[in-house]
Scaffold this motif. Structure first.
Motif, PDB file in Angstrom:
ATOM      1  N   VAL A  75       6.385  -8.282   1.365  1.00 43.27           N
ATOM      2  CA  VAL A  75       7.363  -8.575   0.319  1.00 43.27           C
ATOM      3  C   VAL A  75       7.826 -10.021   0.391  1.00 43.27           C
ATOM      4  O   VAL A  75       8.069 -10.564   1.469  1.00 43.27           O
ATOM      5  N   ASP A  76       7.936 -10.645  -0.788  1.00 45.35           N
ATOM      6  CA  ASP A  76       8.651 -11.906  -0.941  1.00 45.35           C
ATOM      7  C   ASP A  76       9.744 -11.671  -1.972  1.00 45.35           C
ATOM      8  O   ASP A  76       9.560 -10.894  -2.921  1.00 45.35           O
ATOM      9  N   ALA A  77      10.873 -12.326  -1.804  1.00 40.42           N
ATOM     10  CA  ALA A  77      11.976 -12.175  -2.748  1.00 40.42           C
ATOM     11  C   ALA A  77      12.524 -13.539  -3.128  1.00 40.42           C
ATOM     12  O   ALA A  77      12.736 -14.397  -2.267  1.00 40.42           O
ATOM     13  N   VAL A  78      12.727 -13.753  -4.417  1.00 39.19           N
ATOM     14  CA  VAL A  78      13.368 -14.960  -4.931  1.00 39.19           C
ATOM     15  C   VAL A  78      14.472 -14.528  -5.882  1.00 39.19           C
ATOM     16  O   VAL A  78      14.510 -13.372  -6.333  1.00 39.19           O
ATOM     17  N   HIS A  79      15.358 -15.475  -6.218  1.00 40.03           N
ATOM     18  CA  HIS A  79      16.602 -15.066  -6.850  1.00 40.03           C
ATOM     19  C   HIS A  79      16.902 -15.739  -8.183  1.00 40.03           C
ATOM     20  O   HIS A  79      18.031 -15.685  -8.674  1.00 40.03           O
ATOM     21  N   ASP A  80      15.898 -16.372  -8.773  1.00 37.05           N
ATOM     22  CA  ASP A  80      16.056 -16.852 -10.151  1.00 37.05           C
ATOM     23  C   ASP A  80      14.698 -16.831 -10.835  1.00 37.05           C
ATOM     24  O   ASP A  80      13.649 -16.795 -10.179  1.00 37.05           O
ATOM     25  N   GLY A  81      14.723 -16.836 -12.155  1.00 36.83           N
ATOM     26  CA  GLY A  81      13.496 -16.675 -12.918  1.00 36.83           C
ATOM     27  C   GLY A  81      12.510 -17.807 -12.751  1.00 36.83           C
ATOM     28  O   GLY A  81      11.292 -17.586 -12.747  1.00 36.83           O
ATOM     29  N   ARG A  82      12.993 -19.024 -12.612  1.00 34.12           N
ATOM     30  CA  ARG A  82      12.084 -20.158 -12.470  1.00 34.12           C
ATOM     31  C   ARG A  82      11.293 -20.063 -11.169  1.00 34.12           C
ATOM     32  O   ARG A  82      10.074 -20.273 -11.150  1.00 34.12           O
ATOM     33  N   ALA A  83      11.980 -19.723 -10.068  1.00 32.89           N
ATOM     34  CA  ALA A  83      11.277 -19.537  -8.792  1.00 32.89           C
ATOM     35  C   ALA A  83      10.326 -18.355  -8.888  1.00 32.89           C
ATOM     36  O   ALA A  83       9.212 -18.383  -8.361  1.00 32.89           O
ATOM     37  N   GLY A  84      10.756 -17.290  -9.597  1.00 35.61           N
ATOM     38  CA  GLY A  84       9.903 -16.131  -9.775  1.00 35.61           C
ATOM     39  C   GLY A  84       8.604 -16.481 -10.479  1.00 35.61           C
ATOM     40  O   GLY A  84       7.527 -16.009 -10.106  1.00 35.61           O
ATOM     41  N   LEU A  85       8.705 -17.329 -11.505  1.00 35.24           N
ATOM     42  CA  LEU A  85       7.507 -17.752 -12.229  1.00 35.24           C
ATOM     43  C   LEU A  85       6.576 -18.542 -11.320  1.00 35.24           C
ATOM     44  O   LEU A  85       5.354 -18.310 -11.313  1.00 35.24           O
ATOM     45  N   ASP A  86       7.120 -19.462 -10.546  1.00 35.43           N
ATOM     46  CA  ASP A  86       6.302 -20.265  -9.638  1.00 35.43           C
ATOM     47  C   ASP A  86       5.541 -19.378  -8.652  1.00 35.43           C
ATOM     48  O   ASP A  86       4.339 -19.575  -8.407  1.00 35.43           O
ATOM     49  N   TYR A  87       6.247 -18.405  -8.064  1.00 40.19           N
ATOM     50  CA  TYR A  87       5.610 -17.509  -7.101  1.00 40.19           C
ATOM     51  C   TYR A  87       4.564 -16.625  -7.785  1.00 40.19           C
ATOM     52  O   TYR A  87       3.455 -16.445  -7.283  1.00 40.19           O
ATOM     53  N   ALA A  88       4.933 -16.050  -8.935  1.00 40.01           N
ATOM     54  CA  ALA A  88       4.032 -15.115  -9.617  1.00 40.01           C
ATOM     55  C   ALA A  88       2.750 -15.798 -10.072  1.00 40.01           C
ATOM     56  O   ALA A  88       1.683 -15.173 -10.109  1.00 40.01           O
ATOM     57  N   GLN A  89       2.826 -17.083 -10.408  1.00 34.81           N
ATOM     58  CA  GLN A  89       1.647 -17.810 -10.870  1.00 34.81           C
ATOM     59  C   GLN A  89       0.635 -18.048  -9.751  1.00 34.81           C
ATOM     60  O   GLN A  89      -0.501 -18.427 -10.031  1.00 34.81           O
ATOM     61  N   SER A  90       1.039 -17.807  -8.497  1.00 35.41           N
ATOM     62  CA  SER A  90       0.114 -18.018  -7.381  1.00 35.41           C
ATOM     63  C   SER A  90      -1.036 -17.015  -7.411  1.00 35.41           C
ATOM     64  O   SER A  90      -2.088 -17.253  -6.829  1.00 35.41           O
ATOM     65  N   GLY A  91      -0.830 -15.854  -8.051  1.00 30.44           N
ATOM     66  CA  GLY A  91      -1.881 -14.859  -8.139  1.00 30.44           C
ATOM     67  C   GLY A  91      -2.079 -14.008  -6.899  1.00 30.44           C
ATOM     68  O   GLY A  91      -3.045 -13.248  -6.825  1.00 30.44           O
ATOM     69  N   ILE A  92      -1.170 -14.078  -5.928  1.00 26.28           N
ATOM     70  CA  ILE A  92      -1.370 -13.345  -4.678  1.00 26.28           C
ATOM     71  C   ILE A  92      -0.681 -11.983  -4.674  1.00 26.28           C
ATOM     72  O   ILE A  92      -0.839 -11.212  -3.724  1.00 26.28           O
ATOM     73  N   TYR A  93       0.061 -11.675  -5.744  1.00 30.16           N
ATOM     74  CA  TYR A  93       0.845 -10.442  -5.732  1.00 30.16           C
ATOM     75  C   TYR A  93       0.139  -9.299  -6.452  1.00 30.16           C
ATOM     76  O   TYR A  93      -0.548  -9.495  -7.454  1.00 30.16           O
ATOM     77  N   ASP A  94       0.344  -8.089  -5.922  1.00 29.36           N
ATOM     78  CA  ASP A  94      -0.223  -6.888  -6.522  1.00 29.36           C
ATOM     79  C   ASP A  94       0.728  -6.258  -7.522  1.00 29.36           C
ATOM     80  O   ASP A  94       0.306  -5.484  -8.379  1.00 29.36           O
ATOM     81  N   LEU A  95       2.020  -6.588  -7.430  1.00 28.64           N
ATOM     82  CA  LEU A  95       3.017  -6.027  -8.335  1.00 28.64           C
ATOM     83  C   LEU A  95       4.269  -6.888  -8.303  1.00 28.64           C
ATOM     84  O   LEU A  95       4.609  -7.462  -7.263  1.00 28.64           O
ATOM     85  N   LEU A  96       4.953  -6.974  -9.442  1.00 28.45           N
ATOM     86  CA  LEU A  96       6.204  -7.722  -9.552  1.00 28.45           C
ATOM     87  C   LEU A  96       7.333  -6.771  -9.914  1.00 28.45           C
ATOM     88  O   LEU A  96       7.183  -5.929 -10.810  1.00 28.45           O
ATOM     89  N   LEU A  97       8.465  -6.895  -9.229  1.00 28.39           N
ATOM     90  CA  LEU A  97       9.702  -6.218  -9.604  1.00 28.39           C
ATOM     91  C   LEU A  97      10.633  -7.261 -10.188  1.00 28.39           C
ATOM     92  O   LEU A  97      11.072  -8.174  -9.473  1.00 28.39           O
ATOM     93  N   LEU A  98      10.924  -7.159 -11.486  1.00 25.51           N
ATOM     94  CA  LEU A  98      11.685  -8.193 -12.179  1.00 25.51           C
ATOM     95  C   LEU A  98      13.017  -7.671 -12.684  1.00 25.51           C
ATOM     96  O   LEU A  98      13.073  -6.655 -13.384  1.00 25.51           O
ATOM     97  N   ASP A  99      14.091  -8.377 -12.345  1.00 23.40           N
ATOM     98  CA  ASP A  99      15.358  -8.152 -13.018  1.00 23.40           C
ATOM     99  C   ASP A  99      15.261  -8.777 -14.412  1.00 23.40           C
ATOM    100  O   ASP A  99      14.438  -9.675 -14.646  1.00 23.40           O
ATOM    101  N   ILE A 100      16.084  -8.319 -15.342  1.00 19.63           N
ATOM    102  CA  ILE A 100      16.050  -8.898 -16.685  1.00 19.63           C
ATOM    103  C   ILE A 100      16.989 -10.094 -16.787  1.00 19.63           C
ATOM    104  O   ILE A 100      16.575 -11.197 -17.156  1.00 19.63           O
ATOM    105  N   MET A 101      18.257  -9.901 -16.426  1.00 20.77           N
ATOM    106  CA  MET A 101      19.235 -10.987 -16.544  1.00 20.77           C
ATOM    107  C   MET A 101      19.259 -11.800 -15.259  1.00 20.77           C
ATOM    108  O   MET A 101      19.711 -11.321 -14.223  1.00 20.77           O
TER     109      MET A 101
END
Length: 225
Positions: free
Chosen positions: A27-53
């Motif tokens: 597990v990796d955890a980040v706390h804002d959408g911009r960081a989430g996008l940077d991490y998710a774009q790496s392509g190393i994750y099998d699933l994303l859990l996203l908050d909306i707000m």
């Protein structure tokens, strides 16, 4: 399996991280959408859990950006009351599921397993098979020819990655990113150590599956004989 949590409520993010790690997910955890996008774009994750707000970028926009870039990683939204319209928009943009807060750990794990099954990464009983071996990532067990042994988490993740690559060659760099994270300080010798551990355990099980080294390229699973 590696999961990214993008959640600005720190206590919830910590609780989710604990639950997932207890169930043998990386597990990796980040706390804002911009960081989430940077991490998710790496392509190393099998699933994303996203908050909306979230600050910087909300979950809907994050998902929309990923899908527009061709990133197909399964996404489960974490939603609160009053976010039904946002949830519907998220599903329209390509989310795989949503779970309303508060939720139980059992419901969360069931939805994660369902999303991963839809992606086609595990069979119905969550067991991965290759040649004469069976790997249970959930229980960290490797079996072959009537014998079974326990793996540690990194061994299980590495063997899982090699199986899912479907006999494609996997480089040390890909292994490091997947198992330790793309900003990790892990080095090639870390990979070599775990490859050695797995080879010894496959030999102990008398398996015909071998981890072959393609010099200068990486590793590939093959069945001998």
């Amino acid at each position: 399996m590696r999961i990214l949590i993008v959640e600005d409520e720190l206590h919830l993010a910590e609780a989710l991280t604990h639950i997932l790690r207890k169930n043998n997910y990386s597990v990796d955890a980040v706390h804002d959408g911009r960081a989430g996008l940077d991490y998710a774009q790496s392509g190393i994750y099998d699933l994303l859990l996203l908050d909306i707000m979230m600050p910087e970028m909300d979950g809907i926009r994050l998902l929309q950006t990923l899908r527009s870039q061709g990133v197909s990683t399964p996404v489960i939204f974490l939603t609160a009351k009053g976010e039904i319209s946002d949830m519907v928009a998220g599903l329209d943009y390509g989310a795989d599921d949503y779970i309303a807060k508060p939720f139980s750990s059992e419901e969360l794990m069931a939805r994660i397993r369902a999303a991963l099954r839809r992606k086609g990464e595990t069979v119905q009983d969550d067991t991965l098979r290759f040649g004469d071996i069976e790997l249970s990532p959930t229980h960290l067990k490797l079996a072959s020819r009537g014998k079974e042994l326990k793996l540690n988490l990194k061994e299980s993740e590495l063997l899982e990655l090699l199986i899912l690559r479907k006999q494609g060659v996997t480089s040390k760099e890909q292994i490091i990113e997947k198992l330790w994270g793309f900003d990790s300080e892990a080095e090639h010798n870390n990979v070599e150590v775990y490859i050695s551990f797995l080879r010894k355990k496959l030999t102990f099980l008398n398996s015909t599956v071998r981890i072959n080294t393609i010099r200068g390229v990486g590793y590939v699973l093959e069945v001998s004989g």
